[in-house]
Design a protein around this motif. Structure first.
Motif, PDB file in Angstrom:
ATOM      1  N   MET A   1     -41.173  -3.062 -12.696  1.00  0.00           N
ATOM      2  CA  MET A   1     -41.462  -4.029 -11.672  1.00  0.00           C
ATOM      3  C   MET A   1     -40.761  -5.357 -11.975  1.00  0.00           C
ATOM      4  SD  MET A   1     -45.028  -5.633 -10.258  1.00  0.00           S
ATOM      5  CE  MET A   1     -45.546  -4.224  -9.331  1.00  0.00           C
ATOM      6  N   LEU A   2     -40.777  -5.792 -13.224  1.00  0.00           N
ATOM      7  CA  LEU A   2     -40.131  -7.060 -13.568  1.00  0.00           C
ATOM      8  C   LEU A   2     -38.629  -7.010 -13.321  1.00  0.00           C
ATOM      9  CD1 LEU A   2     -42.049  -8.094 -16.811  1.00  0.00           C
ATOM     10  CD2 LEU A   2     -42.428  -8.862 -14.462  1.00  0.00           C
ATOM     11  N   SER A   3     -38.011  -5.872 -13.564  1.00  0.00           N
ATOM     12  CA  SER A   3     -36.571  -5.778 -13.315  1.00  0.00           C
ATOM     13  C   SER A   3     -36.264  -5.878 -11.821  1.00  0.00           C
ATOM     14  CB  SER A   3     -35.993  -4.489 -13.911  1.00  0.00           C
ATOM     15  OG  SER A   3     -36.580  -3.364 -13.309  1.00  0.00           O
ATOM     16  N   GLU A   4     -37.145  -5.343 -10.988  1.00  0.00           N
ATOM     17  CA  GLU A   4     -36.968  -5.470  -9.535  1.00  0.00           C
ATOM     18  C   GLU A   4     -37.111  -6.921  -9.089  1.00  0.00           C
ATOM     19  OE1 GLU A   4     -35.981  -3.124  -7.312  1.00  0.00           O
ATOM     20  OE2 GLU A   4     -35.680  -1.913  -9.094  1.00  0.00           O
ATOM     21  N   ILE A   5     -38.062  -7.621  -9.676  1.00  0.00           N
ATOM     22  CA  ILE A   5     -38.244  -9.049  -9.362  1.00  0.00           C
ATOM     23  C   ILE A   5     -37.008  -9.821  -9.786  1.00  0.00           C
ATOM     24  CG2 ILE A   5     -39.569 -11.126  -9.971  1.00  0.00           C
ATOM     25  CD1 ILE A   5     -42.049  -9.247 -10.159  1.00  0.00           C
ATOM     26  N   ASP A   6     -36.539  -9.564 -11.005  1.00  0.00           N
ATOM     27  CA  ASP A   6     -35.342 -10.261 -11.499  1.00  0.00           C
ATOM     28  C   ASP A   6     -34.141  -9.989 -10.603  1.00  0.00           C
ATOM     29  OD1 ASP A   6     -36.828 -11.228 -13.610  1.00  0.00           O
ATOM     30  OD2 ASP A   6     -36.088  -9.735 -15.045  1.00  0.00           O
ATOM     31  N   LYS A   7     -33.984  -8.752 -10.186  1.00  0.00           N
ATOM     32  CA  LYS A   7     -32.866  -8.378  -9.320  1.00  0.00           C
ATOM     33  C   LYS A   7     -32.929  -9.128  -7.989  1.00  0.00           C
ATOM     34  CE  LYS A   7     -30.839  -4.299  -7.126  1.00  0.00           C
ATOM     35  NZ  LYS A   7     -30.996  -2.855  -6.911  1.00  0.00           N
ATOM     36  N   ALA A   8     -34.114  -9.192  -7.407  1.00  0.00           N
ATOM     37  CA  ALA A   8     -34.281  -9.880  -6.125  1.00  0.00           C
ATOM     38  C   ALA A   8     -33.954 -11.368  -6.251  1.00  0.00           C
ATOM     39  CB  ALA A   8     -35.699  -9.692  -5.603  1.00  0.00           C
ATOM     40  N   PHE A   9     -34.383 -11.980  -7.336  1.00  0.00           N
ATOM     41  CA  PHE A   9     -34.161 -13.420  -7.497  1.00  0.00           C
ATOM     42  C   PHE A   9     -32.747 -13.744  -7.955  1.00  0.00           C
ATOM     43  CE2 PHE A   9     -38.694 -13.768  -7.041  1.00  0.00           C
ATOM     44  CZ  PHE A   9     -38.838 -15.001  -6.421  1.00  0.00           C
ATOM     45  N   ARG A  10     -32.081 -12.797  -8.582  1.00  0.00           N
ATOM     46  CA  ARG A  10     -30.701 -13.024  -9.007  1.00  0.00           C
ATOM     47  C   ARG A  10     -29.819 -13.335  -7.803  1.00  0.00           C
ATOM     48  NH1 ARG A  10     -29.514  -8.108 -11.602  1.00  0.00           N
ATOM     49  NH2 ARG A  10     -31.300  -8.575 -12.860  1.00  0.00           N
ATOM     50  N   GLN A  11     -30.114 -12.700  -6.678  1.00  0.00           N
ATOM     51  CA  GLN A  11     -29.336 -12.877  -5.458  1.00  0.00           C
ATOM     52  C   GLN A  11     -29.793 -14.075  -4.626  1.00  0.00           C
ATOM     53  OE1 GLN A  11     -26.842 -10.828  -5.243  1.00  0.00           O
ATOM     54  NE2 GLN A  11     -27.525  -9.496  -6.890  1.00  0.00           N
ATOM     55  N   ALA A  12     -30.997 -14.559  -4.888  1.00  0.00           N
ATOM     56  CA  ALA A  12     -31.590 -15.605  -4.042  1.00  0.00           C
ATOM     57  C   ALA A  12     -30.913 -16.954  -4.249  1.00  0.00           C
ATOM     58  CB  ALA A  12     -33.078 -15.726  -4.342  1.00  0.00           C
ATOM     59  N   ARG A  13     -30.665 -17.612  -3.149  1.00  0.00           N
ATOM     60  CA  ARG A  13     -30.158 -18.984  -3.168  1.00  0.00           C
ATOM     61  C   ARG A  13     -31.214 -19.837  -2.492  1.00  0.00           C
ATOM     62  NH1 ARG A  13     -23.978 -18.757  -3.318  1.00  0.00           N
ATOM     63  NH2 ARG A  13     -23.663 -16.535  -3.571  1.00  0.00           N
ATOM     64  N   MET A  14     -32.036 -20.457  -3.334  1.00  0.00           N
ATOM     65  CA  MET A  14     -33.147 -21.226  -2.810  1.00  0.00           C
ATOM     66  C   MET A  14     -33.536 -22.313  -3.792  1.00  0.00           C
ATOM     67  SD  MET A  14     -35.988 -18.247  -3.502  1.00  0.00           S
ATOM     68  CE  MET A  14     -37.502 -19.110  -3.339  1.00  0.00           C
ATOM     69  N   PRO A  15     -34.091 -23.400  -3.276  1.00  0.00           N
ATOM     70  CA  PRO A  15     -34.580 -24.431  -4.176  1.00  0.00           C
ATOM     71  C   PRO A  15     -35.736 -23.883  -5.021  1.00  0.00           C
ATOM     72  CG  PRO A  15     -34.661 -25.163  -1.872  1.00  0.00           C
ATOM     73  CD  PRO A  15     -34.272 -23.721  -1.877  1.00  0.00           C
ATOM     74  N   ASP A  16     -35.849 -24.356  -6.221  1.00  0.00           N
ATOM     75  CA  ASP A  16     -36.940 -23.974  -7.130  1.00  0.00           C
ATOM     76  C   ASP A  16     -36.975 -22.485  -7.425  1.00  0.00           C
ATOM     77  OD1 ASP A  16     -38.238 -26.608  -7.552  1.00  0.00           O
ATOM     78  OD2 ASP A  16     -38.547 -26.493  -5.383  1.00  0.00           O
ATOM     79  N   ARG A  17     -35.820 -21.867  -7.386  1.00  0.00           N
ATOM     80  CA  ARG A  17     -35.730 -20.433  -7.654  1.00  0.00           C
ATOM     81  C   ARG A  17     -36.347 -20.080  -9.012  1.00  0.00           C
ATOM     82  NH1 ARG A  17     -30.504 -16.950  -9.103  1.00  0.00           N
ATOM     83  NH2 ARG A  17     -30.801 -18.202 -10.923  1.00  0.00           N
ATOM     84  N   ASP A  18     -36.091 -20.912 -10.020  1.00  0.00           N
ATOM     85  CA  ASP A  18     -36.626 -20.643 -11.357  1.00  0.00           C
ATOM     86  C   ASP A  18     -38.157 -20.630 -11.364  1.00  0.00           C
ATOM     87  OD1 ASP A  18     -36.712 -23.427 -10.873  1.00  0.00           O
ATOM     88  OD2 ASP A  18     -36.497 -23.906 -13.000  1.00  0.00           O
ATOM     89  N   ALA A  19     -38.766 -21.545 -10.615  1.00  0.00           N
ATOM     90  CA  ALA A  19     -40.226 -21.608 -10.551  1.00  0.00           C
ATOM     91  C   ALA A  19     -40.790 -20.397  -9.805  1.00  0.00           C
ATOM     92  CB  ALA A  19     -40.670 -22.902  -9.873  1.00  0.00           C
ATOM     93  N   TYR A  20     -40.165 -20.039  -8.686  1.00  0.00           N
ATOM     94  CA  TYR A  20     -40.641 -18.876  -7.943  1.00  0.00           C
ATOM     95  C   TYR A  20     -40.447 -17.579  -8.732  1.00  0.00           C
ATOM     96  CZ  TYR A  20     -41.583 -21.533  -3.698  1.00  0.00           C
ATOM     97  OH  TYR A  20     -42.107 -22.402  -2.779  1.00  0.00           O
ATOM     98  N   LEU A  21     -39.376 -17.507  -9.504  1.00  0.00           N
ATOM     99  CA  LEU A  21     -39.170 -16.333 -10.360  1.00  0.00           C
ATOM    100  C   LEU A  21     -40.275 -16.248 -11.411  1.00  0.00           C
ATOM    101  CD1 LEU A  21     -37.603 -13.901 -11.449  1.00  0.00           C
ATOM    102  CD2 LEU A  21     -36.146 -15.514 -12.705  1.00  0.00           C
ATOM    103  N   ALA A  22     -40.558 -17.367 -12.076  1.00  0.00           N
ATOM    104  CA  ALA A  22     -41.629 -17.379 -13.086  1.00  0.00           C
ATOM    105  C   ALA A  22     -42.965 -17.009 -12.457  1.00  0.00           C
ATOM    106  CB  ALA A  22     -41.706 -18.747 -13.754  1.00  0.00           C
ATOM    107  N   GLN A  23     -43.237 -17.543 -11.271  1.00  0.00           N
ATOM    108  CA  GLN A  23     -44.489 -17.244 -10.579  1.00  0.00           C
ATOM    109  C   GLN A  23     -44.566 -15.762 -10.210  1.00  0.00           C
ATOM    110  OE1 GLN A  23     -44.754 -16.711  -6.887  1.00  0.00           O
ATOM    111  NE2 GLN A  23     -46.971 -16.760  -6.766  1.00  0.00           N
ATOM    112  N   SER A  24     -43.497 -15.216  -9.678  1.00  0.00           N
ATOM    113  CA  SER A  24     -43.495 -13.802  -9.288  1.00  0.00           C
ATOM    114  C   SER A  24     -43.696 -12.893 -10.491  1.00  0.00           C
ATOM    115  CB  SER A  24     -42.181 -13.452  -8.583  1.00  0.00           C
ATOM    116  OG  SER A  24     -42.085 -14.156  -7.374  1.00  0.00           O
ATOM    117  N   ARG A  25     -43.044 -13.231 -11.580  1.00  0.00           N
ATOM    118  CA  ARG A  25     -43.213 -12.443 -12.797  1.00  0.00           C
ATOM    119  C   ARG A  25     -44.645 -12.570 -13.336  1.00  0.00           C
ATOM    120  NH1 ARG A  25     -38.696 -10.566 -15.550  1.00  0.00           N
ATOM    121  NH2 ARG A  25     -39.730 -10.927 -17.552  1.00  0.00           N
ATOM    122  N   ALA A  26     -45.207 -13.785 -13.296  1.00  0.00           N
ATOM    123  CA  ALA A  26     -46.574 -13.997 -13.786  1.00  0.00           C
ATOM    124  C   ALA A  26     -47.588 -13.228 -12.942  1.00  0.00           C
ATOM    125  CB  ALA A  26     -46.907 -15.483 -13.808  1.00  0.00           C
TER     126      ALA A  26
END
Length: 184
Positions: A1-26
């Motif tokens: 599941m974490l690899s799918e989240i990482d993959k989705a966010f790798r492509q994302a161009r959005m403000p605060d991407r790092d925060a949303y990635l951390a939140q999604s993983r958490a």
């Protein structure tokens, strides 16, 4: 599941991407009962410099960790409500419907565990359980299954089976937690 989240966010161009990635993983880690790993994800971000909307993402993750991992149902509910207040988006704002639905589902899940349901709890869980978004669907199904288990409703076995087929690790976690709360 974490690899799918990482993959989705790798492509994302959005403000605060790092925060949303951390939140999604958490959130994903909380749904698997991995509190410390979830906290580590959240600790990787300096949330104090973020907008209230982004800070709400941290707080809702903490709510799920408190509820599902720490068994601190009162804190989980308080955090969920605080997160919703921080992240409240006006209707019509792009992404508001999905965001508000997620926060409302986390509140409803915490309400079930804290034995503080209201007239909105069940409809919010039903709505979440029908979502195409996997984490939101799992949260809704978990809340409905635990409510049915505690209330002894006739559909409790079917709800338990549904949750187990969709999210077996979460099912184990919530049915262990479904015994009446001993919150402070």
């Amino acid at each position: 599941m974490l690899s799918e989240i990482d993959k989705a966010f790798r492509q994302a161009r959005m403000p605060d991407r790092d925060a949303y990635l951390a939140q999604s993983r958490a959130v994903a880690l909380a749904l698997y009962g991995c509190a410390e790993r979830g906290r580590a994800e959240l600790a990787s971000i300096d949330w104090s410099k973020r907008s209230p909307l982004i800070q709400g993402a941290r707080v809702v993750s903490e709510s799920l960790i408190a509820t599902l991992c720490d068994r601190d149902f009162a804190r989980g509910l308080a955090d969920a409500r605080r997160a919703r207040a921080l992240a409240d988006l006006p209707r019509g704002t792009p992404g508001a419907a999905v965001s508000n639905r997620f926060y409302d589902a986390v509140i409803a899940l915490a309400q079930v565990f804290a034995d503080e349901q209201d007239g909105f709890t069940h409809p919010r869980l039903q709505s979440a359980a029908q979502s195409a978004i996997p984490n939101l669907r799992a949260i809704g199904m978990a809340g409905l299954a635990v409510h049915a288990e505690r209330a002894g409703t006739p559909d409790r076995d079917a709800l338990r089976q549904q949750l187990t087929s969709v999210a077996p690790t979460l099912a184990e976690l919530v049915f262990d937690l479904s015994r009446p709360a001993h919150s402070a």
